[in-house]
Design an enzyme around this catalytic site. Structure first.
Site, short mmCIF file in Angstrom:
data_model
loop_
_atom_site.label_atom_id
_atom_site.label_comp_id
_atom_site.label_asym_id
_atom_site.label_seq_id
_atom_site.Cartn_x
_atom_site.Cartn_y
_atom_site.Cartn_z
N SER A 50 0.96 -1.14 -0.06
CA SER A 50 -0.01 -0.22 -0.20
C SER A 50 0.83 1.28 -0.16
CB SER A 50 -0.82 0.03 1.28
OG SER A 50 0.07 -0.20 2.31
N ASP A 83 -1.13 -1.87 -4.16
CA ASP A 83 -2.49 -1.71 -3.64
C ASP A 83 -3.10 -0.23 -3.32
OD1 ASP A 83 -4.74 -3.05 -2.37
OD2 ASP A 83 -3.83 -3.20 -0.48
N HIS A 189 -12.13 -3.15 4.83
CA HIS A 189 -10.96 -3.26 5.56
C HIS A 189 -10.83 -3.28 6.83
CE1 HIS A 189 -10.30 -1.47 1.38
NE2 HIS A 189 -9.35 -2.71 1.25
N HIS A 223 -11.65 -7.56 -2.08
CA HIS A 223 -10.72 -6.78 -1.03
C HIS A 223 -11.31 -7.14 0.40
CE1 HIS A 223 -8.19 -3.64 -3.15
NE2 HIS A 223 -8.81 -4.54 -4.05
N ASN A 266 -7.64 -10.38 -1.39
CA ASN A 266 -6.76 -9.64 -0.55
C ASN A 266 -6.83 -10.04 0.73
OD1 ASN A 266 -6.40 -8.12 -3.06
ND2 ASN A 266 -6.72 -6.28 -2.37
N THR A 269 -5.11 -8.69 7.01
CA THR A 269 -5.41 -8.70 8.79
C THR A 269 -5.10 -9.95 9.30
OG1 THR A 269 -7.13 -7.08 8.58
CG2 THR A 269 -7.29 -8.66 10.24
ZN LIG Z 1 -8.35 -2.95 -0.32
#
Ligand SMILES: [Zn+2]
Length: 340
Positions: A50, A83, A189, A223, A266, A269
């Site tokens: 990211s 990302d 997310h 995602h 994706n 976590t």
């Molecule tokens: Zn994402």
């Protein structure tokens, strides 16, 4: 094997009917965990960074760690993906750095918070497609807005507030020419995705299926698709952590997605939880330890275990040697319109 385009991995996944996990990294241990899992399961891999990860690692460190990964694991087709690029400029800098795939998230304005207009999204994504495809680099776009916030990126919305409209998705793909499409179907997310096990009311798999019916040849991306398993939460809480109870996306729902056009999943976590749990355990059990390796090694091992498990569950395991990599130049040539 040099870094390869994401398009090739996803095309192969579509042929084989499997999904490919995209795992986020910030440091060496996470890259090692993923590459070891890939070797163990013989999986192609997508490693993604990211904007926050690029800032944390000063970009160059990350890029050279990825080059080391390709040297040390030459048998594994490996993609370096950006990302949630927040602007054309951010995507441009990733392309210049050597990323082989970028996400232009034009669903939000460049502030990474404000939902944008359809026209803005089309325009920004189209610009990135032109720039990236000229170099054989893959582009992922997003239509609809995902829930939550990831690394400071996100509108902090409820996952259901800006679901992807299937008709608009079709139009978006036609106007931009992108390779992969992230869709909002209720996922968010971060660790706190659902307050109970998701149902059809909170995780809209029907909508995903409709998008796939309209766009059968587009690689869909899920995602916010960590499963947030209770076992990983428990380890953290058992060793002094204070996570509130939470639910992620069950693996069987992801597998249903994979049967309906999802090719990239994706996951961040789950790996964060695994690492944190392993470190907490060492700190609680051996408070006299002060060599970082004494807790980074078990942390790396814990992440590797989760990644390897996902690679098997998503179906990418065993596919690393299926194909020879296509060079970025050849990919670029494939994007050029064929002269008549
Ligand atoms: Zn994402």
């Amino acid at each position: 094997m040099p870094l390869v385009s994401m398009r090739q991995l996803l095309d192969e996944a579509a042929k084989g009917g499997y999904g490919v996990g995209a795992f986020n990294v910030n440091n060496m241990e996470q890259i090692q965990a993923i590459m070891e899992a890939a070797r163990e399961t013989q999986s192609p891999v997508i490693i993604q960074a990211s904007r926050g990860a690029r800032a944390y690692s000063q970009d160059k460190f990350l890029y050279h760690l990825m080059l080391a990964a390709t040297e040390l694991y030459p048998e594994i087709p490996t993609v370096l993906h950006l990302d949630h690029g927040n602007s054309v400029e951010t995507c441009k800098s990733a392309i210049e750095m050597g990323f082989t795939s970028v996400m232009m998230d034009g669903s939000l304005m460049p502030d990474g918070k404000t939902p944008s207009s359809f026209e803005y999204n089309v325009d920004a994504t189209r610009q990135v497609v032109e720039m990236a495809h000229a170099k054989g680099i893959t582009v992922e776009g997003e239509i609809g807005c995902l829930g939550g916030i990831e690394d400071g990126h996100g509108a902090g919305l409820d996952g259901l507030s800006h679901l992807t409209d299937p008709v608009q998705a079709e139009e978006f793909v036609k106007l931009t020419g992108l390779d992969a499409l992230a869709i909002a179907i209720g996922t968010s997310h971060g660790a706190y995705k659902f307050t109970s096990k998701p149902t059809g009311e909170t995780l809209k798999m029907e909508r995903l299926m409709e998008i796939h019916r309209r766009l059968p040849n587009v690689h869909l991306v899920m995602h916010g698709s960590s499963s947030v398993p209770k076992e990983l939460q428990d380890v953290i809480n058992q060793y002094g952590g204070k996570l509130k109870p939470t639910w992620g996306v069950p693996v069987e729902e992801i597998q249903l997605g994979i049967r309906n056009g999802v090719r990239k999943i994706n996951v961040d976590t789950d790996n964060r939880l695994a690492i944190t749990g392993a470190i907490r355990k060492v700190f609680m059990e051996k408070p006299e330890e002060f060599d970082p390796r004494s807790y980074m090694k078990p942390a790396r091992e814990a992440m590797k275990k989760v990644v390897a498990q996902r690679m098997v569950q998503f179906g990418q395991a065993g596919h690393a040697g299926d194909y020879t990599p296509i060079s970025m130049e050849e990919m670029a040539a494939r994007y050029q319109p064929v002269a008549v």
